[in-house]
Design an enzyme around this catalytic site. Structure first.
Site, mmCIF file in Angstrom:
data_model
loop_
_atom_site.group_PDB
_atom_site.id
_atom_site.type_symbol
_atom_site.label_atom_id
_atom_site.label_comp_id
_atom_site.label_asym_id
_atom_site.label_seq_id
_atom_site.Cartn_x
_atom_site.Cartn_y
_atom_site.Cartn_z
ATOM 1 N N ARG A 36 50.637 10.961 -20.779
ATOM 2 C CA ARG A 36 50.130 10.251 -19.604
ATOM 3 C C ARG A 36 49.842 8.792 -19.929
ATOM 4 O O ARG A 36 50.021 7.914 -19.082
ATOM 5 C CB ARG A 36 48.886 10.941 -19.045
ATOM 6 C CG ARG A 36 48.405 10.342 -17.732
ATOM 7 C CD ARG A 36 47.297 11.148 -17.101
ATOM 8 N NE ARG A 36 47.748 12.302 -16.350
ATOM 9 C CZ ARG A 36 48.013 12.287 -15.039
ATOM 10 N NH1 ARG A 36 47.915 11.159 -14.354
ATOM 11 N NH2 ARG A 36 48.396 13.375 -14.424
ATOM 12 N N GLU A 44 39.781 10.876 -10.795
ATOM 13 C CA GLU A 44 40.029 10.000 -11.938
ATOM 14 C C GLU A 44 40.353 8.544 -11.595
ATOM 15 O O GLU A 44 39.872 7.634 -12.277
ATOM 16 C CB GLU A 44 41.167 10.585 -12.787
ATOM 17 C CG GLU A 44 40.806 11.893 -13.446
ATOM 18 C CD GLU A 44 42.009 12.579 -14.059
ATOM 19 O OE1 GLU A 44 42.018 12.755 -15.285
ATOM 20 O OE2 GLU A 44 42.938 12.939 -13.310
#
Length: 760
Positions: A319, A707
């Protein structure tokens, strides 16, 4: 049946409602795992035997002296494990090790009638060690080539051509710290065994299914013999995605061996020294721009501090690579990732899951290069924003890029950015000892697990004969408001008052094979599964509605359905469509969509001490059509402040000396580890949800919120850079120097940055 994103006119989603447990939280009536444990009779308490070395071989472990301590019932060691002595999914995390891999690693556990008896018993266990050389920092790992796991590369275009076409090429490095989760509730587990040997575990876990699987293989049982329940968590932030499993396994092992309930609840110091954190990173980079300041090429190597085992380090790195572009178009990219193996706790998931680390690299590059290019940093960022039709370096089209631009322009307008910039310049010219800074940064964050199989969820919805409704779903509640949203989704789908709907605790025997509540996907996945179950029930009730007529009440329809033997419960399921990912080539479309946001931050910095205040922050954030606006705004505020903590305050320190304390975490408590509090909150914080942002294909048109807001805090770090640069502007000049700023940018780090730009 409506499309997933269609929202009825009289929807309960979108209403401003308090958190479903808010009154329980503020009155202290909310029950957490350890509250349940302390209400359990015949309870045994577990305490670890901690190793005093960062790296060592265990040459002797003698539990016998512990049995001389009154109240000690059992000492658990590797010999007691009937199944697999491992608590990790990669089989690289021995539950009872023979080789110590980080300081304070548990090498045995003592069960006592009281916690004090267990503590004294643990101190009595005799263990001999043979110390071994240790690696404590990422730089040491790089020098010794100590790596673990795969080393992915993400590539697009030709960086050699990109640099050849660039008129400005820069190189640099950045080393930035990890972050302690510091959830209010530390790791806790309670294990009970029934008369048939079935194991029931109450666990503060974000991933009940994986906790179930790990406990089962440690005990040598099948998964159907283990049930895990999570009532609620007092915070998780990713720290309870993988790390609870070992503690639950120890409690379950103790319960199986003694036949009594076993409780584990770590102290704050134990939690900080024994559990993983956000990965710190080291990055080296080379970047190219054209004469207009547009990015042409980026070459970088990202090295994360994985700690002693892999845990989630590989997907975290994946990621990070996928977010190294943040919100900017870069034609030519080659970025390598690798995970360092060090003798520290195994670092793990933390809100953003590598995305913040990847994005910090490009934001630091732009902040450092803007003055050298002679372009204002805000303008440099604006020029490089994605445009419609462009794709990420891994090949995913950037849909709705215009929303990113719209959010940017909205912040510019509503924050009076240009006017305040002029006012700050005048104030800085008049005050040599205090400077103000102003900066804007964007966020583009991909939503979905970057492992395609995890993007699925289940739900079980019961309609009882009195018309009341009970929801079970696979997501866990850690204070983020997921359960609140699920209640609103179910009430909307069924067309009922929210008071008619109740939500049950998350349990593996109600909804199996669930994914972790992580990756900001909790509402997307579980909300769609809940809606699917509700839609199935409504479809069965259509014949009842036809029979009774449109004026029939919900209760009348339910009663009629029961007497006509129509099923009044349903198992819902959802899998995210349209995802694809090739981990080898690092290409595909791993994300359902991107969440966008923009923040402008103003800070003031004292030139004598480096101390600073965050004066004002303006945020416009994209949550699609919000399921629960009050919850979403709270998440944006909380995520932003947590990001400010990571970037400016929270400074993890390990002993890197060659003395006996090597590998010891020096910041073991709130007294030595600085957390953001009310005093670090912006004096003026303005949060606006982006309008006209319906997300087709997501439940009721919403978007994830957990997030992405954390990365809005880059604006504060860049505002600090802007203020520091003002100390280096000579009288009568407007040219600002390039500023290298440590991360975290603590007051001490800011002070030394000021000294550097002053030429000190």
């Amino acid at each position: 049946m409506s499309r997933l994103s269609d929202r009825p006119v009289t929807a309960l989603v979108g209403e401003t409602r308090p958190h479903e447990s808010a009154s329980l939280h503020v009155t202290g009536r909310a029950l957490y795992t350890d509250d349940i444990a302390l209400r359990t009779p015949y309870l045994l308490h577990a305490h670890p035997v901690n190793a005093p070395h960062a790296h060592a071989t265990i040459t002797r472990l003698d539990p016998k002296p512990a049995y001389d301590v009154p109240g000690v019932v059992r000492v658990l060691t590797a010999e007691d494990v009937p199944g697999v002595n491992d608590s990790g999914t990669k089989h690289d995390e021995p539950l009872f090790p023979t080789e110590v891999m980080f300081r304070d690693q548990a090498v045995a556990w003592v069960l006592g009638e009281s916690l004090e008896a267990a503590r004294v018993g643990a101190a009595a266990v005799e263990v001999d060690y043979e110390p071994l050389p240790s690696i404590v920092t990422v730089v040491e790992a790089i020098e010794q080539e100590s790596f673990q796991g795969v080393q992915p590369r993400m590539e697009r275009g030709d960086v050699t051509t990109g640099f050849a076409d660039s008129t400005h090429v820069f190189e640099g490095e950045i080393d930035f710290a990890g972050q302690e989760h510091f959830y209010l509730e530390t790791h806790a587990s309670l294990a009970i065994v029934d008369d048939d040997g079935q194991v029931f575990i109450q666990s503060s876990t974000q991933h009940p299914t994986e906790t179930q699987e790990i406990v089962a293989h440690v005990l040598g049982l099948a998964s159907h013999q283990v049930t895990v329940q999570c009532v609620r968590m007092g915070g998780g932030f990713g720290g309870k995605e993988m790390q609870p499993h070992g503690f639950a396994a120890v409690a379950a092992l103790g319960a199986r061996l003694t036949g009594r309930p076993v409780r584990i609840r770590l102290t704050r110091q134990q939690d900080m020294t024994m559990s993983g954190k956000r990965h710190g990173f080291h990055a080296s980079w080379k970047v190219g721009f054209d004469d207009d300041g547009r990015l042409q090429a980026l070459e970088a190597t990202l090295t994360s501090d994985g700690g002693w085992s892999l845990d989630l380090s590989e997907p975290v790195m994946s990621r990070a690579l996928c977010h190294v572009d943040n919100a900017y178009w870069i034609p030519h990219v080659r970025v390598d990732g690798r995970v360092a193996k060090t003798h520290k706790t195994s670092q793990t998931a933390f809100r953003g899951f590598g995305g913040p680390q990847g994005m910090l690299v490009i934001e630091d590059i732009l902040g450092r290069c803007a003055p050298v290019l002679g372009i204002d940093a805000t303008e440099l960022r604006r020029r490089n924003l994605y445009e419609e039709g462009q794709a990420t370096p891994y090949g995913q089209p950037v849909r709705h890029a215009e929303r990113l631009v719209r959010a940017w322009d909205q912040v510019v307008a509503t924050s009076d950015f240009a006017q305040r910039r002029e006012e700050i310049a005048r104030a800085n010219a008049e005050n040599p000892h205090s400077k103000r800074g102003l900066a804007m940064t964007p966020v583009k964050f991909g939503i979905s697990f970057n492992y395609t199989s995890f993007n699925q969820a289940g739900a079980l919805v019961h309609v009882y004969k009195d018309g009341s409704v009970l929801i079970n779903h696979g997501g866990t509640e850690m204070g983020q408001g997921l359960h609140t949203k699920m209640l609103q989704v179910a009430a909307t789908a069924l067309g009922l008052p929210i008071e008619r709907v109740r939500l049950a605790p998350t349990r593996t025997d109600k909804v199996p094979n669930t994914s972790a509540t992580a990756a900001s996907s909790g509402a997307d996945l579980n909300g769609a599964a809940v809606k699917d179950a509700c839609d199935q029930i409504l479809a069965r009730l259509e014949t009842v509605r036809d029979r009774l007529g449109p004026t029939a009440t919900w209760e009348e329809m339910v009663t009629d359905a029961y007497f006509h033997r129509i099923q009044l419960w349903a198992a819902g399921f959802y899998k995210t469509e349209g995802l694809s990912w090739d981990a080898q080539s690092m290409q595909g479309e791993p994300f359902k969509y991107f969440a966008y946001g923009v923040a402008a931050a103003e800070v003031s910095v004292d030139g004598f001490t480096g101390a600073y205040e965050v004066e004002r922050v303006d945020i416009v954030h994209d949550v699609g059509d919000s399921l629960s606006p009050l919850v979403d705004i709270g998440q944006i505020e909380g995520g932003f402040v947590q990001g400010v903590g990571w970037l400016t305050l929270e400074d993890l320190r390990w002993d890197v000396s060659d003395g006996p304390g090597r590998g010891r975490l020096a910041t073991q408590a709130a007294s030595t580890y600085k957390l953001p509090s009310l005093s670090e909150m912006p004096r003026d914080l303005r949060v606006t949800l982006l309008d006209r942002a319906t997300e087709d294909g997501a439940v009721y048109g919403s978007k994830a919120v957990g997030e992405p807001p954390l990365m809005l805090a880059f604006s504060v770090r860049e505002a600090l850079r802007d203020a520091v640069a003002a100390f280096g502007v000579s009288t009568g000049s407007t040219t600002k120097p390039s500023v290298e700023l440590d991360s975290p940018a603590t007051p001490e780090a800011v002070y030394w940055a000021i000294e550097r730009v002053r030429g000190g």
